[in-house]
Structure formats: C-alpha cells, structure tokens
Scaffold this motif. Structure first.
Motif, short mmCIF file in Angstrom:
data_model
loop_
_atom_site.label_atom_id
_atom_site.label_comp_id
_atom_site.label_asym_id
_atom_site.label_seq_id
_atom_site.Cartn_x
_atom_site.Cartn_y
_atom_site.Cartn_z
N GLY A 14 0.81 -1.21 0.00
CA GLY A 14 0.00 0.00 0.00
C GLY A 14 0.85 1.26 0.00
O GLY A 14 1.90 1.31 0.64
N THR A 52 -0.50 -5.62 -5.67
CA THR A 52 -1.64 -4.72 -5.84
C THR A 52 -2.97 -5.39 -5.53
O THR A 52 -4.01 -4.72 -5.50
CB THR A 52 -1.70 -4.18 -7.28
N TYR A 97 -7.63 4.07 2.33
CA TYR A 97 -8.20 4.75 1.17
C TYR A 97 -9.23 5.80 1.60
O TYR A 97 -9.24 6.93 1.07
CB TYR A 97 -8.85 3.74 0.23
N THR A 104 -5.04 -3.95 -2.54
CA THR A 104 -5.74 -2.71 -2.84
C THR A 104 -6.91 -2.97 -3.80
O THR A 104 -7.98 -2.36 -3.66
CB THR A 104 -4.78 -1.67 -3.42
N ASN A 117 -6.23 -1.54 4.05
CA ASN A 117 -6.11 -0.64 2.91
C ASN A 117 -7.42 0.09 2.61
O ASN A 117 -7.41 1.22 2.12
CB ASN A 117 -5.65 -1.41 1.67
N ARG A 118 -8.55 -0.55 2.91
CA ARG A 118 -9.82 0.13 2.70
C ARG A 118 -9.93 1.34 3.63
O ARG A 118 -10.39 2.42 3.24
CB ARG A 118 -10.98 -0.84 2.94
N ASN A 175 -4.74 7.04 -3.40
CA ASN A 175 -5.21 5.68 -3.15
C ASN A 175 -3.99 4.83 -2.83
O ASN A 175 -2.86 5.26 -3.03
CB ASN A 175 -6.00 5.14 -4.35
N PRO A 176 -4.21 3.61 -2.33
CA PRO A 176 -3.05 2.80 -1.90
C PRO A 176 -2.27 2.11 -3.01
O PRO A 176 -1.32 1.39 -2.73
CB PRO A 176 -3.69 1.76 -0.97
N TYR A 177 -2.64 2.34 -4.28
CA TYR A 177 -1.87 1.72 -5.35
C TYR A 177 -0.47 2.32 -5.42
O TYR A 177 -0.31 3.55 -5.39
CB TYR A 177 -2.56 1.93 -6.71
#
Length: 329
Positions: A106, A321, A242, A324, A238-239, A288-290
């Motif tokens: 992330g 990835t 985000y 995410t 990660n949610r 975003n976590p990308y």
C-alpha cells in the motif's frame, strides 16, 4: 552490504510470531511501526482518528521507530505486523534472499517529503548557492538522502564535492542539530521545516518533493507470510487507508489538522494546516493505496545514481496490488 543490513541479517531467520490478534472487543489488532512522526503521514492518523480502522474492525497499535533501519528491524523481528517506511528498504532486504520476503502492499506518500532549509533568508535562492556550504544531510542509503542527492545532481551540484556534507547526526536528531548551529543548510521533514521558519531558525528555500518526481516514498510493507495468513485484515487495512486518503484530498486543510492534532502536541493547529496544504499542493499524499509502477522504477534509478542499489527488482516481485484491488472493489 550496508551496515544496518548486517544487523538485520540474523533477524530474517527468526520464527514467525504474528502480533496481529483479536482484542477483548473482537477487533483485530495490527501493530504498525512508522519510520518517523510527521504530518507527511496524515492519512494514517486520519484513518485512526476518524474511525475508519474501527469501521473495518481493526485496532491499530502504532509505534514510532525513528529510522528505516529500526523500522525494518521491527518488522523482521516480528515486533510489528506492518512497517510504514521507504520502499527502498524492501529492496535492501530482498537482496539478502530472505526466507520470508517483505512486500509493499500500500502507498501512503508518493513524493519526497523533505524541504531544503537555509540558515539565512534567501529570497532569490538558486541551487548554485549551495556550493561551498556546509550541508546537514540524512542517513546514507535512506530515501531522503538519496532523493536529496538526486535533486542536487539534477541541478548541477555534486553532493560530495560541491558541499561539505555532514551525515554524522542520527535521523532523530538532525533538526535539533541544525537548531544548535550545525550546517548552513539542512534537509528536513515537516513540521520541523515550517516550525523553524516561523521561529526564525531557518528558511524553506526548496522542496525535494517537487524536484524529485513520483516515488513510492513511504509505503506499507509486511511479510509475505503475513499476507498469506492475514490477507483479509490487510484488505480491510487498505480500505481504511483509502477512506482517509480521500478525506485528506477532499476536506479542508483545517479539517485535516483538527483531526490529527493529537499526534502533534507541541505544534499549533494552524501550522499543521499550513503543512497539510503544502504537502497536498505538491501531490505528496497518495490518493489511493496503489503503488505507482513508473515511480517504482524511478526509485531504483535514484538508488542506482547514489550507488546504493544492490540489484534491480521487477515491480511484480516486491509490489502486491491485489490487496488494494480487493479493498477498492
């Protein structure tokens, strides 16, 4: 092999003892080691304070470990489940062929977070002004130092011949060393840079974030085994991140500052807001976590230019990835 990596080598073979566990309220506790305490990491603190982790049934146990070496040591020795640290550390560890790889899952920041601070006011600063000066740098092999060297070279300054580079000060003490009189210039994170400017100790003359481009500068990293055994928790993690990233992107700097003030007891709220706006305006906070693939290879270019890259690593080898992707479904 880097000195701090020599110290890490024995830790890689320790037995796995995960600290992620459920507490009395049924929440899963995830122990996070952050490399430093900085407004640069506002989305992490937002995710805690605004209840985004709690919404995902996660309780965060946050520890500041002050430096990339100690942060990665915490992860490798199972003192932390997740490390918030520069992605370059995962490349250093991978080069040792560990039995349990570390994986970037992330993004939190995507530019350098440091600023060049001069001792004297320099309203007409140019990079040539660094020539012959004393320069208080960061730890060799760390992303702040490597990005700093990259920017200096891009602007025609050799960091080892054109300036008097001092790297003798520990990461946690660099700001206080400058305040005590060391160096004509220093590379500082926030809030130190803005605090020094307001107190007349120093003056921000350039942003390394603006100069060095997109990088996986600070990422969430965990062990491969943690991803296999606790994937669902990392997806929820990660949610939450985000949601916090969107808060930082869309809410006012004042709202962000009000939320994260508890993490900066000695920093005025209006100064926090100023720093948030500064970071946001230069695109430092990942939205975003990308983890950006182009930035991953740019990171290695910078490391190679500094003579610190042990080997080139494909994006797919150390960046995952799927966490995410599931988090943002």
């Amino acid at each position: 092999m880097k000195k701090w990596l020599r110290g890490l080598a024995p830790l890689i073979v320790l037995p796995l003892i995960f600290s992620a566990c459920s507490n009395e309220e049924g929440e899963e506790t995830i122990e996070v080691a952050e490399v430093t305490r900085s407004i640069f990491y506002a989305p992490l603190y937002i995710a805690i304070e605004e209840g985004y982790f709690a919404d995902e049934n996660i309780d965060i146990d946050l520890t500041t470990t002050w430096g990339g070496d100690t942060t990665m040591t915490a992860l490798l020795s199972d003192s932390a489940d997740v490390a918030l640290v520069g992605s370059e550390t995962s490349i250093y560890v991978h080069a040792q062929d560990p039995s349990d790889s570390v994986i970037n899952f992330g993004a939190l920041t995507e530019t350098d977070g440091t600023f060049l601070v001069s001792r004297e006011p320099m309203p007409d600063f140019t990079w040539e002004d660094l020539e012959g000066s004393s320069y208080l740098g960061q730890r060799a092999g760390g992303m702040p130092q490597m990005a700093g060297e990259y920017v200096l070279r891009q602007n025609g300054i050799d960091p080892y011949t054109d300036v008097e580079l001092d790297q003798s000060v520990d990461f946690a003490n660099i700001a206080s060393a400058f305040a005590s009189g060391s160096g004509d210039f220093v590379q500082l994170f926030e809030p130190n840079a803005t605090e020094f400017e307001e107190e007349g100790i120093g003056h921000i003359v350039a942003s390394f974030g603006e100069e060095s481009g997109t990088l996986p500068y600070t990422s969430f990293i965990t062990k491969e085994s943690m991803m296999e055994e606790n994937e669902d928790a990392l997806v929820r993690f990660n949610r939450a991140i985000y949601k916090a990233q969107q808060f930082v992107e869309n809410e006012s700097p004042e709202a962000v500052a009000a939320s994260i003030t508890p993490y900066f007891d000695e920093t005025p709220e209006d100064l926090i807001a100023t720093v948030v706006e500064r970071y946001r305006s230069q695109g430092s906070y990942a939205q975003n976590p990308y983890i950006n693939e182009e930035g991953w290879y740019h990171l290695q270019d910078i490391m190679e230019e500094s003579g610190e890259l042990p080997q080139r690593i494909d994006y797919e080898d150390l960046v995952d990835t799927t966490i995410t992707e599931q988090a943002l479904e």
